[in-house]
Write an enzyme that holds these catalytic residues in place. Sequence first.
Site, PDB file in Angstrom:
ATOM      1  N   SER A   5      -2.390  12.438   4.521  1.00 19.03           N
ATOM      2  CA  SER A   5      -2.931  13.520   5.339  1.00 19.03           C
ATOM      3  C   SER A   5      -3.073  14.803   4.530  1.00 19.03           C
ATOM      4  CB  SER A   5      -1.997  13.776   6.530  1.00 19.03           C
ATOM      5  OG  SER A   5      -2.320  14.988   7.189  1.00 19.03           O
TER       6      SER A   5
ATOM      7  N   TYR B  37       5.939  15.913  10.075  1.00 13.09           N
ATOM      8  CA  TYR B  37       4.808  15.004   9.890  1.00 13.09           C
ATOM      9  C   TYR B  37       4.337  15.031   8.434  1.00 13.09           C
ATOM     10  CZ  TYR B  37       0.000  13.291  10.012  1.00 13.09           C
ATOM     11  OH  TYR B  37      -1.161  12.623   9.744  1.00 13.09           O
TER      12      TYR B  37
END
Length: 353
Positions: A141, A166
């Site tokens: 990501s 995350y």
Amino acid sequence: MRILVTGAAGFIGANLVLRLLGDLPDVSILGIDNLNDYYDVTIKEFRLAQISEAAAAHPEASWRFVKGSIADKALIDKLFSEFRPEIVVNMAAQAGVRHSITNPDAYVESNLIGFYNILEACRHSYDGGAPGVRHFVYASSSSVYGVNAKVPYSTDDKVDNPVSLYAATKKSDELLAHAYAKLYSIPSTGLRFFTVYGPAGRPDMAYFGFTDKLLRGEKIKIFNYGNCKRDFTYIDDIVEGITRVIKQPPLRATGEDGLPVPPYRLYNIGNSHPENLLDFVRILQEELVAAGVLPADYDFEAHKELVPMQPGDVPVTYADTVPLERDFGFRPSTPLRDGLRAFARWYRHFYQK
């Protein structure tokens, strides 16, 4: 070719399966997804229905779906043993920066334990001299860049300061994959995605959430007073990038020291053209009106609220895609308006038919 796709009911995973079924005539695909309720499960079911239709239209290909979690090691080992995948595409992950603040357990379970289980299964796919996994491709990501001041973001940048759990799990995945590539010579490619959007996307993403709130007559919150910039990447561009990467695994090689060089690569997949959030909202509202989702006289100004930055968020994302273009001859290029138009039309069909 036997391909395992984890997160097969997810936004990227499902669109990838659809593309593979259309592109590869003799492909055999095994999909796994736990169909959790992080967001509306009916959208995941819609995607799976699309895949079933595509599989029926391509009887020469094979498609099988298993409902289960990659955190279930026994299940993963069983699927690898029975299916013997040549390509593994790990799209399964607990997504969302803000959700990681309130529900960290889900991120450890899926993004760390689940990812480790996939790596271990890839490692043991070579047991007994078997040819094993030819290429392991996984989703990372743009969140790993944190508040990196240098733009555009390059995979050569140091990314040791995540601002969310995350992001920390995604950076951990990259480190784990590199270690396994080095130790067990698993050809591996990580892909850092930048704000993926499009039809049947994730409802927790801004464009989707804004649309829901506007329909309910609620105010939409525009963070950092509208001074955020995002590298929005249309889903078709993401899938195009993945399919090209799949076909070219990193080569196993020996270094000058006589030791194996890790067959490992890392790429950004982004539009390389960050859009101001206020411009994004303006285009979205215009396309929602054009699609008939909202009336032409909708008072958008009365439904916008500029607010400060929230924890875990970053002011800008901006992808350096030169290595992707150099190695695969591809650069995402779908204009934001075209992508939001496709989303608005899908939204009208799905929710307002």
